[in-house]
Design an enzyme around this catalytic site. Structure first.
Site, PDB file in Angstrom:
ATOM      1  CB  SER A   1      -0.874   0.068   1.245  1.00 11.60           C
ATOM      2  OG  SER A   1      -1.802  -0.941   1.226  1.00 11.60           O
ATOM      3  CD  GLU A  18      -7.373   0.599   5.891  1.00 12.20           C
ATOM      4  OE1 GLU A  18      -6.266   1.144   5.748  1.00 12.20           O
ATOM      5  OE2 GLU A  18      -7.934  -0.073   5.015  1.00 12.20           O
ATOM      6  CE1 TYR A  75     -14.460   9.521   6.764  1.00 12.96           C
ATOM      7  CE2 TYR A  75     -13.434   8.611   8.730  1.00 12.96           C
ATOM      8  CZ  TYR A  75     -14.502   9.228   8.115  1.00 12.96           C
ATOM      9  OH  TYR A  75     -15.605   9.535   8.830  1.00 12.96           O
ATOM     10  CB  SER A 129     -17.286  13.955  -7.020  1.00 16.00           C
ATOM     11  OG  SER A 129     -17.488  13.822  -5.645  1.00 16.00           O
ATOM     12  CG  HIS A 174     -14.911   7.300  16.952  1.00 18.08           C
ATOM     13  ND1 HIS A 174     -14.834   8.295  16.020  1.00 18.08           N
ATOM     14  CD2 HIS A 174     -14.595   6.175  16.289  1.00 18.08           C
ATOM     15  CE1 HIS A 174     -14.497   7.790  14.855  1.00 18.08           C
ATOM     16  NE2 HIS A 174     -14.353   6.500  14.989  1.00 18.08           N
ATOM     17  CB  THR A 232     -19.733  13.690   6.168  1.00 20.18           C
ATOM     18  OG1 THR A 232     -18.502  13.393   6.822  1.00 20.18           O
ATOM     19  CG2 THR A 232     -20.188  12.465   5.415  1.00 20.18           C
ATOM     20  NE  ARG A 240     -18.245  -6.198  15.563  1.00 20.33           N
ATOM     21  CZ  ARG A 240     -17.229  -5.369  15.251  1.00 20.33           C
ATOM     22  NH1 ARG A 240     -16.857  -4.402  16.082  1.00 20.33           N
ATOM     23  NH2 ARG A 240     -16.581  -5.489  14.111  1.00 20.33           N
TER      24      ARG A 240
HETATM   25  C1  HEM Z   1     -20.198  10.308   9.477  1.00 21.29           C
HETATM   26  C2  HEM Z   1     -19.083   9.800   9.814  1.00 21.29           C
HETATM   27  C3  HEM Z   1     -18.861   8.636  10.746  1.00 21.29           C
HETATM   28  C4  HEM Z   1     -18.965   8.609  12.104  1.00 21.29           C
HETATM   29  C5  HEM Z   1     -19.388   9.757  12.992  1.00 21.29           C
HETATM   30  C6  HEM Z   1     -18.598   7.282  12.537  1.00 21.29           C
HETATM   31  C7  HEM Z   1     -18.549   6.850  13.842  1.00 21.29           C
HETATM   32  C8  HEM Z   1     -18.212   5.596  14.260  1.00 21.29           C
HETATM   33  C9  HEM Z   1     -18.136   5.165  15.617  1.00 21.29           C
HETATM   34  C10 HEM Z   1     -18.406   6.030  16.836  1.00 21.29           C
HETATM   35  C11 HEM Z   1     -17.775   3.844  15.622  1.00 21.29           C
HETATM   36  C12 HEM Z   1     -17.519   2.961  16.847  1.00 21.29           C
HETATM   37  C13 HEM Z   1     -18.726   2.236  17.243  1.00 21.29           C
HETATM   38  C14 HEM Z   1     -18.481   1.259  18.333  1.00 21.29           C
HETATM   39  O1  HEM Z   1     -17.565   0.411  18.218  1.00 21.29           O
HETATM   40  O2  HEM Z   1     -19.203   1.315  19.319  1.00 21.29           O
HETATM   41  C15 HEM Z   1     -17.623   3.448  14.264  1.00 21.29           C
HETATM   42  C16 HEM Z   1     -17.259   2.176  13.860  1.00 21.29           C
HETATM   43  C17 HEM Z   1     -16.916   1.873  12.564  1.00 21.29           C
HETATM   44  N1  HEM Z   1     -17.017   2.683  11.469  1.00 21.29           N
HETATM   45 FE1  HEM Z   1     -17.770   4.572  11.464  1.00 21.29          FE
HETATM   46  N2  HEM Z   1     -18.293   6.532  11.448  1.00 21.29           N
HETATM   47  C18 HEM Z   1     -18.436   7.334  10.336  1.00 21.29           C
HETATM   48  C19 HEM Z   1     -18.194   6.963   9.048  1.00 21.29           C
HETATM   49  C20 HEM Z   1     -17.634   5.766   8.649  1.00 21.29           C
HETATM   50  C21 HEM Z   1     -17.188   5.456   7.329  1.00 21.29           C
HETATM   51  C22 HEM Z   1     -17.246   6.396   6.149  1.00 21.29           C
HETATM   52  C23 HEM Z   1     -16.693   4.198   7.370  1.00 21.29           C
HETATM   53  C24 HEM Z   1     -16.087   3.363   6.270  1.00 21.29           C
HETATM   54  C25 HEM Z   1     -16.071   3.556   5.048  1.00 21.29           C
HETATM   55  C26 HEM Z   1     -16.847   3.704   8.703  1.00 21.29           C
HETATM   56  C27 HEM Z   1     -16.452   2.463   9.108  1.00 21.29           C
HETATM   57  C28 HEM Z   1     -16.513   2.010  10.389  1.00 21.29           C
HETATM   58  C29 HEM Z   1     -16.087   0.702  10.806  1.00 21.29           C
HETATM   59  C30 HEM Z   1     -15.445  -0.353   9.900  1.00 21.29           C
HETATM   60  C31 HEM Z   1     -16.348   0.608  12.150  1.00 21.29           C
HETATM   61  C32 HEM Z   1     -16.196  -0.612  13.023  1.00 21.29           C
HETATM   62  C33 HEM Z   1     -14.854  -1.024  13.342  1.00 21.29           C
HETATM   63  C34 HEM Z   1     -14.848  -2.265  14.184  1.00 21.29           C
HETATM   64  O3  HEM Z   1     -15.037  -2.173  15.401  1.00 21.29           O
HETATM   65  O4  HEM Z   1     -14.655  -3.350  13.632  1.00 21.29           O
HETATM   66  N3  HEM Z   1     -17.428   4.687   9.466  1.00 21.29           N
HETATM   67  N4  HEM Z   1     -17.905   4.526  13.438  1.00 21.29           N
HETATM   68 CU    CU Z   2     -13.739   5.439  13.386  1.00 23.16          CU
END
Ligand code: HEM
Ligand code: CU
Lengths: 535, 288
Positions: free
Chosen positions: A171, A256, A258, A269, A303, A329, A451
């Site tokens: 990468s 990652e 992102y 876009s 977070h 966003t 999960r």
């Molecule tokens: C609006 C923007 C976003 C916010 C505010 C946000 C917020 C969060 C938060 C707070 C968690 C943790 C939840 C928990 O474990 O209790 C989370 C997990 C996650 N988010 Fe987001 N997220 C956003 C956008 C995205 C985007 C764009 C992606 C991917 C393309 C993404 C992928 C993930 C993944 C993969 C996890 C889980 C990771 C894991 O524990 O395996 N999120 N997100």
């Molecule tokens: Cu995150």
């Protein structure tokens, strides 16, 4: 930059090498792009098969098909393969194909290294896949590889760790190449603020990759030494701290996610203005929003750790910082919508996937916002709610946009048109089943289903069954995609496409000014004019 | 030099050879760690292939460069490549510096009962008697008693050596720019010698730590951070010194011109980077 002219070391043969060797030693950005895309499609089906094992087991309460240990290997390997084998390489493949075309360059800046980054990816994936057959099974700790659990992995552990190293090197090389290409190979007149957004988003993504892949490499290196060389990084008895691993992992892990979404934004876009027959609304705000998302992605990692334990000030800081992401966003979602506003829209397959992306990604963003509220996250964390959240941001977002990109550019690459009817059928099957698959997971999560557990209490039975049905429909619908792609490559509908392929596309971006199918070498002399419709 | 064309090689065989070599090396290493008997042979085989690749690929680049195939624009690509590679290395070291910072300022104090971090309850339930201090090998006294590394002996000497080597490296660069071959070669010889001297002294320091001070990689978090930080740095000094040796060899062969000497510049950048990391180590690992 001064004039760019490609020179070839032999004068007669400008085409590709013959036979299989062509693909092994190629330095051509189109060949390498194809390799990446084909590889990622294969990984998409491998990772998809694993997801179906998971959903088959969860179809009913109780243990039916697989051992719990193997079930956990499946969740782990599914995630690792989809992230590092399918989504990321697919976008690198698109970058290889499209960036030189979009900026009017003859090839990538560092063609030999380009070849190596692809093959290192294959090597890393082979090491990872080989762990499935090892004593003790593949890693089963979840893709986050948290210690101390992950340190109990059997013979697979060092292989998985070295696989991460190889994928990381791959990468980083790919990202360096992309940055050098964008900064050094643009055609005269292609100023930074005239670049198509796909190029912009990849520039920023490449920066993220170079910044965080070494961090992940460092984290897994410490796992390796903790297990094999007596160190105590993540062992409290020795003065270390297992929570430290989580901080390091998520310092990598949040940027990652992102890495997977920013190029998605770039493709969306690019596609939406073409089918809305309007310039993109708010070009420069898109660039700034992308940059701010990238910046914010470095300062919100914990977070993911609200329930792990942090000083209260940390909980508050990471809560508010995370909420900030919603602003840039939101700017983007607003801009895509405004681009379509009063456009003379048509709804070919790429546009359908892009519109579904805007809607469904927004849904995923909203659940993200819900989880950013630290006290509420104590209910959501490690439940199916978060599985629903990130699958909405990844499947109907990143994966849908990858499909859109395939429908959008395949005619350009091959000179053949895909079958529009089948494309739309594929879209509707995917768009409906993906919601049947993931929407019920919100309910399951809110009701408290954890999960990564192969069995569950009976009150969760109904929605799990619905979700599994959605999963199988979605999975098998993708075979239709495979069929359409192969059919297009082998002649498609028989109708030859024009150079522009889509009405007035050449006003939007340089690749549509070239012949279809694309010749093996393009822009050996730089283009004279830069399209400006995307402003 | 300075044709206008952007050189795009038609095919490349070294990348796939290097990939195979690297993969066999790592698979071999993993087998070694798992105690499997084919491990060592695999690892050595892979390493040999990998080294052959390095030699072959760099020779090819040198030959192409000397025959004037690289335009100024190609040179810019190479320089960008090197800069961003060094940035990735910075991030790699940042992880270990960050680890040192986190354990010293957060997790060890929590384990000792200060603040409201997650380690506080570990303190209360498991090790209420543990007192936070640095250096430490933790409440379990992992690795047994040890003596922490001093500052003003060998480490200080090594600091002077590395700083001097930075100066001689720049002096050699000035020689190159002024077409003063003698200064170029002398400067490089001095830099390489100082580099290897540093590695030698570091080896002595490690030897003393292991045999006389009871300080090993297994000495709790202090031993872990100390050896990982200084060890990865030492590895980078070795690599840097080898790169500079190659540059020395090429200078002696008459390569490099004031307007075209990417390999020299890249090696020098790398060397200065290694230098700066050492300063960080000296302050945060040895002094504080
Ligand atoms: C609006 C923007 C976003 C916010 C505010 C946000 C917020 C969060 C938060 C707070 C968690 C943790 C939840 C928990 O474990 O209790 C989370 C997990 C996650 N988010 Fe987001 N997220 C956003 C956008 C995205 C985007 C764009 C992606 C991917 C393309 C993404 C992928 C993930 C993944 C993969 C996890 C889980 C990771 C894991 O524990 O395996 N999120 N997100
Ligand atoms: Cu995150």
């Amino acid at each position: 930059m001064s004039a760019v002219v490609a020179e070839h070391d032999d004068h007669h043969d400008h085409g590709p090498e013959k036979g299989l060797l062509r693909w092994i030693i190629t330095t051509n950005h189109k060949d390498i792009g194809t390799l990446y895309l084909v590889f990622s499609l294969a990984m998409f089906f491998l990772g998809g098969a694993m997801a179906l094992v998971i959903r088959a087991e969860l179809f009913e309460p109780g243990l039916q098909f697989v051992e719990p240990q193997f079930f956990n290997s499946m969740t782990t390997m599914h995630a690792l393969i989809m992230v590092f084998g399918a989504v990321m390489p697919a976008f690198v493949g698109l970058a290889n194909w499209m960036i030189p075309l979009m900026i009017g360059a003859p090839d990538m800046a560092l063609p030999r290294m380009n070849n190596m980054s692809f093959w290192l990816l294959v090597a890393g994936a082979l090491l990872l896949a080989s762990t499935l057959f090892m004593e003790g099974g593949a890693p089963a700790s979840g893709w986050t590889l948290y210690p101390p659990l992950v340190l109990q992995t059997g013979a697979a552990l060092p292989f998985a760790i070295f696989s991460v190293h190889l994928l990381g090197i791959s990468s980083i090389m790919g990202a360096i190449n992309i940055i050098a290409t964008i900064f050094n190979m643009r055609a005269p007149g292609m100023t930074l603020m005239k670049m198509p957004l796909f190029v912009w988003t990849w520039l920023i993504t490449a920066f993220l990759l170079i910044a965080v892949m070494p961090v992940f490499a460092g984290a897994v290196t410490m796992l390796l030494t903790d297990r094999f060389f007596d160190t105590s990084f993540f062992n409290a008895a020795g003065g270390g701290d297992p929570v430290l691993y989580q901080h390091i992992f998520w310092f990598f892990g949040h940027p990652e996610v992102y890495v997977m979404i920013l190029p998605t934004f770039g493709v969306a876009s690019t596609i939406i203005p073409v089918f809305a027959r309007k310039p993109l609304f708010g070009y420069s705000s898109m660039v700034y929003a992308t940059a701010s998302i990238a910046f914010l992605s470095f300062i919100v990692w914990a977070h993911h750790m609200f329930t792990v334990g942090m000083p209260i000030a940390g909980e508050l800081y990471f809560m508010y910082a995370t909420m900030l992401i919603a602003i840039p966003t939101g700017v983007k979602v607003f801009n895509w919508t405004a681009t379509m506003w009063k456009g003379s829209m048509t709804f070919e397959t790429p546009m359908l996937f892009s519109i579904a992306f805007v809607v469904l990604f927004t849904l995923g963003g909203f659940t993200g916002l819900m989880m950013s509220v630290a006290p509420s996250d104590f209910q959501y964390h490690d439940t199916y709610f978060i599985v629903a959240h990130f699958h909405y941001t990844l499947v109907p977002a990143s994966v849908f946009i990858l499909m859109a990109a395939a429908y959008f550019w395949l005619p350009k690459w091959t000179g053949n048109m895909y079958d529009e009817k089948l494309g739309q059928l594929h879209f509707w099957l995917s768009a409906i089943s993906v919601n049947v698959l993931f929407f019920p997971q919100h309910f399951l999560g809110l009701a408290g289903m954890p999960r990564r557990i192969p069995d569950y209490a009976v009150q969760f039975a109904d929605w799990n069954m619905v979700s599994s049905i959605g999963a199988f429909v979605f999975g098998f619908s993708q075979l239709l995609f495979l069929y359409i792609v192969i059919k297009t490559i082998r002649g498609g509908t028989g109708e030859k496409v024009t150079d522009e392929v889509w009405e007035d596309a050449s006003k939007h971006s340089l690749e549509w000014t070239l012949p279809s199918p694309l010749p093996y070498h393009t822009f050996t002399t730089p283009p004279k004019e830069i399209p400006t419709e995307h402003f | 030099m300075s044709t206008n064309a952007y050189y795009i090689p038609h095919k490349a065989t070294w990348p796939i050879i290097g990939t195979v070599g690297l993969m066999i090396t790592l698979a071999g290493f993993a087998n070694v760690l798992n105690g499997s008997s084919i491990g060592p042979a695999m690892m050595i085989m892979g390493l040999v292939v990998f080294i052959i690749m390095l030699a072959g690929w760099f020779t090819l680049q040198a030959v192409e460069s000397e025959s004037g195939m690289y335009s100024t624009q190609v040179g810019i690509s190479y320089r960008m490549g090197m800069m961003w590679f060094i940035f990735s290395e910075v991030m790699f070291f940042a992880v270990f510096f960050g680890t040192l910072w986190y354990t010293r300022n957060l997790s060890v104090p929590w384990l000792g009962g200060f603040g409201d971090g997650p380690g506080r309850s570990t303190h209360e339930t498991l090790w209420p008697a543990f007192e936070a201090m640095w250096p430490t090998n933790g409440p379990g006294e992992i690795g047994g008693e040890f003596e922490p590394m001093g500052t003003w002996g060998l480490p200080f000497l090594n600091t002077l050596i590395l700083l001097t080597s930075g100066v001689t490296c720049t002096w050699a660069h000035h020689g190159l720019l002024a077409k003063n071959r003698d200064q170029l070669i002398k400067g490089l010889i001095a830099t390489v010698t100082l580099g290897f001297l540093f590695v030698g002294l570091q080896a002595m320091e490690y030897h003393e730590a292991y045999t006389e001070m009871g300080l090993t990689l297994g000495s709790g978090i202090y031993g872990s951070t100390f050896f990982m930080l200084t060890g990865f740095h030492g590895l980078h000094v070795c690599v840097g010194a080898i790169i500079l040796s190659v540059v020395l060899f090429r200078s002696w062969k008459g390569h490099f011109k004031p307007e075209n000497h990417f390999a020299f510049e890249a090696a020098a950048w790398y060397w200065h980077f290694v230098d700066v990391v050492w300063l960080g180590l000296f302050v945060f690992v040895y002094m504080m």
